[in-house]
Design a protein around this motif. Structure first.
Motif, PDB file in Angstrom:
ATOM      1  N   TYR A  60       0.270   7.017   5.533  1.00  0.00           N
ATOM      2  CA  TYR A  60       0.409   7.006   6.991  1.00  0.00           C
ATOM      3  C   TYR A  60       1.550   6.095   7.421  1.00  0.00           C
ATOM      4  CZ  TYR A  60      -0.725   6.634  11.936  1.00  0.00           C
ATOM      5  OH  TYR A  60      -0.653   6.668  13.299  1.00  0.00           O
ATOM      6  N   TYR A  63       4.957   7.917   6.086  1.00  0.00           N
ATOM      7  CA  TYR A  63       5.313   9.267   6.536  1.00  0.00           C
ATOM      8  C   TYR A  63       4.568   9.724   7.794  1.00  0.00           C
ATOM      9  CZ  TYR A  63       7.162   9.451   1.769  1.00  0.00           C
ATOM     10  OH  TYR A  63       7.833   9.184   0.614  1.00  0.00           O
ATOM     11  N   ASP A  64       3.733   8.844   8.353  1.00  0.00           N
ATOM     12  CA  ASP A  64       2.943   9.215   9.531  1.00  0.00           C
ATOM     13  C   ASP A  64       2.073  10.435   9.239  1.00  0.00           C
ATOM     14  OD1 ASP A  64       2.090   8.712  12.114  1.00  0.00           O
ATOM     15  OD2 ASP A  64       3.529  10.080  13.019  1.00  0.00           O
ATOM     16  N   GLU A  65       1.540  10.504   8.030  1.00  0.00           N
ATOM     17  CA  GLU A  65       0.655  11.583   7.600  1.00  0.00           C
ATOM     18  C   GLU A  65      -0.599  10.985   6.981  1.00  0.00           C
ATOM     19  OE1 GLU A  65       0.905  14.714   8.083  1.00  0.00           O
ATOM     20  OE2 GLU A  65       2.980  14.926   8.753  1.00  0.00           O
TER      21      GLU A  65
END
Length: 205
Positions: A60, A63-65
Motif C-alpha cells: 500500500y 503502490y497504493d494497492e
C-alpha cells in the motif's frame, strides 16, 4: 529511480518472498499435523498472518494497492492510519441480489401495498415491487428473508470507516463518495469466490 524508491521496491519484494516462504511453512505444518491445534500449526499460522500484514502494508505504501486477503483479528490489513479514538464512524454496506422469482417478489409487495396491480408482468411492476419491499422492510430483514422475497443473495461487503461528525443531510447528495482507504477500520466480504478458493485449498491439502 531514487535510492528511497528503490529501497521501498526492494522491501516490497522481500516482503512478498517472506509471504511465499510463510505459506510453504504453514502448508508443511498443516499437512504434517496429527491432531487439531498443534503448536507448530499455530506458530506457522501466526507467522503467515504477520508476513501477510507486513506485505499488505508495504504494498500500500509503495503502490497504493492492497491484497484481497484478510487476516482474522486484523481486518484493517494494517493500512489504517486514522485516529485511535474516532469521533464518528461511517458504515457502508453493499448487498447484491438476483431477482430469482419476479412473481414471488410482486406477490410479497402486493401484500404490503394493495395499490399494486396483482400479477402484473411488466418490468416496471418489478421495480415498483422492489421499491415497496425496501421501503417497508429493513435491509437486514430482507437479507434474512431473501428466498421468501424471490431474491437470491450474491456478493456483499460491509466497510466501517472513521469519519468526522457531519451535519444532518450534509453528505446525502453523494453518500458513497470520498472514502479514504487510510480511514478504513475494517471490512467484511461475503462471496462464493472465497468459498470456492477454500474448497480448492482443502482438496489440495
Amino acid at each position: 529511480m531514487s535510492d528511497a524508491a528503490q529501497l521501498t521496491v526492494n522491501e516490497v519484494r522481500a516482503a512478498a518472498e517472506a509471504v511465499k516462504a510463510a505459506i510453504d511453512r504453514h502448508l508443511e505444518a498443516v499437512s504434517s499435523a496429527t491432531e487439531a491445534g498443534e503448536p507448530a500449526v499455530v506458530t506457522a499460522y501466526e507467522e503467515l498472518a504477520a508476513a501477510a500484514i507486513a506485505y499488505d502494508q508495504l504494498l500500500y505504501e509503495a503502490y497504493d494497492e492492497v491484497t484481497p486477503f484478510e487476516v482474522p483479528g486484523d481486518e484493517a490489513g494494517g493500512a489504517y492510519h486514522g485516529p485511535d479514538q474516532p469521533e464518528a464512524i461511517s458504515v457502508l454496506i453493499r448487498r447484491d441480489y438476483l431477482v430469482a422469482d419476479p412473481s414471488r417478489l410482486r406477490a410479497q409487495a402486493e401484500r404490503v401495498d394493495s395499490t399494486l396491480t396483482p400479477g402484473g408482468g411488466a418490468g416496471d411492476a418489478v421495480t415498483a415491487a422492489i421499491g415497496v419491499l425496501f421501503g417497508e422492510y429493513e435491509p437486514d430483514e430482507i437479507a434474512a428473508r431473501a428466498d421468501e422475497f424471490g431474491l437470491e443473495e450474491g456478493d456483499s461487503t460491509l466497510w466501517v470507516s472513521a469519519t468526522e461528525p457531519t451535519d444532518p443531510g450534509e453528505w446525502l447528495p453523494e453518500p458513497f463518495d470520498g472514502l479514504d482507504p487510510q480511514l478504513l477500520i475494517c471490512r467484511f466480504d461475503v462471496s462464493e469466490v472465497y468459498d470456492d478458493e477454500l474448497d480448492g485449498l482443502e482438496q489440495e491439502l
